[in-house]
Design an enzyme around this catalytic site. Sequence first.
Site, PDB file in Angstrom:
ATOM      1  N   SER A   1       3.207  -2.340  10.319  1.00 13.65           N
ATOM      2  CA  SER A   1       4.655  -2.339  10.504  1.00 13.65           C
ATOM      3  C   SER A   1       5.295  -3.694  10.188  1.00 13.65           C
ATOM      4  O   SER A   1       6.284  -4.086  10.815  1.00 13.65           O
ATOM      5  CB  SER A   1       5.039  -1.866  11.916  1.00 13.65           C
ATOM      6  OG  SER A   1       4.593  -0.535  12.121  1.00 13.65           O
TER       7      SER A   1
ATOM      8  N   LYS B   1       0.089   4.205  -0.204  1.00 11.74           N
ATOM      9  CA  LYS B   1      -0.588   5.381   0.381  1.00 11.74           C
ATOM     10  C   LYS B   1      -0.397   6.587  -0.545  1.00 11.74           C
ATOM     11  O   LYS B   1      -0.332   6.422  -1.759  1.00 11.74           O
ATOM     12  CB  LYS B   1      -0.083   5.650   1.793  1.00 11.74           C
ATOM     13  CG  LYS B   1      -0.072   4.406   2.670  1.00 11.74           C
ATOM     14  CD  LYS B   1       0.095   4.702   4.123  1.00 11.74           C
ATOM     15  CE  LYS B   1       0.290   3.410   4.878  1.00 11.74           C
ATOM     16  NZ  LYS B   1       0.030   3.521   6.294  1.00 11.74           N
TER      17      LYS B   1
ATOM     18  N   GLU C   1      -5.514  -5.260  10.540  1.00  9.94           N
ATOM     19  CA  GLU C   1      -4.534  -4.196  10.730  1.00  9.94           C
ATOM     20  C   GLU C   1      -4.827  -3.440  12.024  1.00  9.94           C
ATOM     21  O   GLU C   1      -5.638  -2.493  12.030  1.00  9.94           O
ATOM     22  CB  GLU C   1      -4.604  -3.205   9.564  1.00  9.94           C
ATOM     23  CG  GLU C   1      -4.320  -3.828   8.219  1.00  9.94           C
ATOM     24  CD  GLU C   1      -3.675  -2.804   7.285  1.00  9.94           C
ATOM     25  OE1 GLU C   1      -2.549  -3.059   6.860  1.00  9.94           O
ATOM     26  OE2 GLU C   1      -4.288  -1.766   7.026  1.00  9.94           O
TER      27      GLU C   1
ATOM     28  N   GLY D   1       2.189   2.102  10.707  1.00 12.02           N
ATOM     29  CA  GLY D   1       3.109   3.223  10.545  1.00 12.02           C
ATOM     30  C   GLY D   1       3.805   3.638  11.835  1.00 12.02           C
ATOM     31  O   GLY D   1       4.448   4.680  11.896  1.00 12.02           O
TER      32      GLY D   1
ATOM     33  N   HIS E   1      -9.667   1.027   4.675  1.00 13.89           N
ATOM     34  CA  HIS E   1      -8.397   1.202   5.395  1.00 13.89           C
ATOM     35  C   HIS E   1      -8.626   2.124   6.596  1.00 13.89           C
ATOM     36  O   HIS E   1      -9.424   3.060   6.527  1.00 13.89           O
ATOM     37  CB  HIS E   1      -7.346   1.797   4.443  1.00 13.89           C
ATOM     38  CG  HIS E   1      -5.967   1.756   5.027  1.00 13.89           C
ATOM     39  ND1 HIS E   1      -5.522   2.677   5.937  1.00 13.89           N
ATOM     40  CD2 HIS E   1      -4.944   0.888   4.834  1.00 13.89           C
ATOM     41  CE1 HIS E   1      -4.272   2.378   6.283  1.00 13.89           C
ATOM     42  NE2 HIS E   1      -3.900   1.291   5.638  1.00 13.89           N
TER      43      HIS E   1
ATOM     44  N   GLU F   1      -7.018   4.520   7.720  1.00 13.52           N
ATOM     45  CA  GLU F   1      -6.795   5.955   7.447  1.00 13.52           C
ATOM     46  C   GLU F   1      -8.019   6.566   6.762  1.00 13.52           C
ATOM     47  O   GLU F   1      -8.329   7.741   6.967  1.00 13.52           O
ATOM     48  CB  GLU F   1      -5.509   6.134   6.619  1.00 13.52           C
ATOM     49  CG  GLU F   1      -4.275   5.873   7.474  1.00 13.52           C
ATOM     50  CD  GLU F   1      -3.056   5.387   6.722  1.00 13.52           C
ATOM     51  OE1 GLU F   1      -3.012   5.481   5.488  1.00 13.52           O
ATOM     52  OE2 GLU F   1      -2.129   4.883   7.395  1.00 13.52           O
TER      53      GLU F   1
ATOM     54  N   ASN G   1       0.872  -1.174   0.000  1.00 13.48           N
ATOM     55  CA  ASN G   1       0.000   0.000   0.000  1.00 13.48           C
ATOM     56  C   ASN G   1       0.913   1.229   0.000  1.00 13.48           C
ATOM     57  O   ASN G   1       1.501   1.557   1.018  1.00 13.48           O
ATOM     58  CB  ASN G   1      -0.888  -0.018   1.256  1.00 13.48           C
ATOM     59  CG  ASN G   1      -1.704   1.253   1.403  1.00 13.48           C
ATOM     60  OD1 ASN G   1      -1.838   2.033   0.456  1.00 13.48           O
ATOM     61  ND2 ASN G   1      -2.255   1.474   2.590  1.00 13.48           N
TER      62      ASN G   1
HETATM   63  C1  PEP Z   1      -0.918  -0.042   5.856  1.00 22.00           C
HETATM   64  O1  PEP Z   1      -0.889   1.092   5.395  1.00 22.00           O
HETATM   65  O2  PEP Z   1      -1.856  -0.770   5.579  1.00 22.00           O
HETATM   66  C2  PEP Z   1       0.190  -0.481   6.718  1.00 22.00           C
HETATM   67  C3  PEP Z   1       0.138  -1.675   7.246  1.00 22.00           C
HETATM   68  O3  PEP Z   1       1.205   0.413   6.916  1.00 22.00           O
HETATM   69  P1  PEP Z   1       2.625   0.098   7.635  1.00 22.00           P
HETATM   70  O4  PEP Z   1       3.153  -1.182   7.061  1.00 22.00           O
HETATM   71  O5  PEP Z   1       3.474   1.289   7.294  1.00 22.00           O
HETATM   72  O6  PEP Z   1       2.358  -0.016   9.106  1.00 22.00           O
END
Ligand code: PEP
Length: 256
Positions: free
Chosen positions: A217, A15, A171, A177, A99, A101, A13
């Site tokens: 992460s 983003k 998630e 992040g 997601h 976000e 992703n």
């Molecule tokens: C994500 O954006 O779905 C995500 C898991 O980000 P990160 O790996 O940076 O935590």
Amino acid sequence: MEKNKRKPVIAGNWKMNNGPAAAGGLLDALLSAIPAQPVCEVVVCVPFLDIPLAAEKLKGSSIALGAQNCHFAASGAYTGEISAPMLAETGCSHVIIGHSERRQYFGETDETAGQRLKAAVEAGLTAILCVGENLTERDAGQELEKCTAQLTAGLAGVTEQELERVLVAYEPVWAIGTGRTATAEEAARVCGALRQAVAEQYGAPAAQKLRILYGGSMNEKNARELLAQPDIDGGLIGGASLKAGSFGAIVDACQD
Ligand code: PEP
């Protein structure tokens, strides 16, 4: 179905990173880093503006193309939105839905995630449905309740046949992040509960076929242990998907 019969999925992703100028270089690097026949499915979910370029570059490769959201209507007066048929038309096979976000900053709800997901699968796309608890919910021990409620709402109206075009991504919001990853046991416990919830709604065979990813992460250091868990069939990768070497190493971690 045993875990080893489910093909793992590693999805990146990006983003809101990389306009078309930078995207070209990263896509070239990914094409070099990912084997022609990886043991897992590999997907990159790019910003909308990068889709035409990415569709061209990834054509005939082992990397599938995804978007990061879609609207629930096929067309109409929805200024600033992109529909699922438009994504299919431009070469996407996947789309991220719900997601955290989107939920946190853009007012998306369990209900609109369900509507978007239904539109995605009806357009022939594979939807990556994101669910996950925030830190307050985790501290209150409400993670299973929260995630299964998001899952049920996200799958509203989805038939058993359409479920084959759904991937679920667990998630935990506190791990996205932040550099803080759920332990493999914590992640596996929630993913197991999600599979159980799908079994109750669609029956055990459909639940056993469903691929459940972990996101938060994940990187080349922790991927192997997370991917070895019985109910974790892949990863949704944010930060580490922006470096071809790291993303390639996570794809390689599916080998074991
Ligand atoms: C994500 O954006 O779905 C995500 C898991 O980000 P990160 O790996 O940076 O935590």
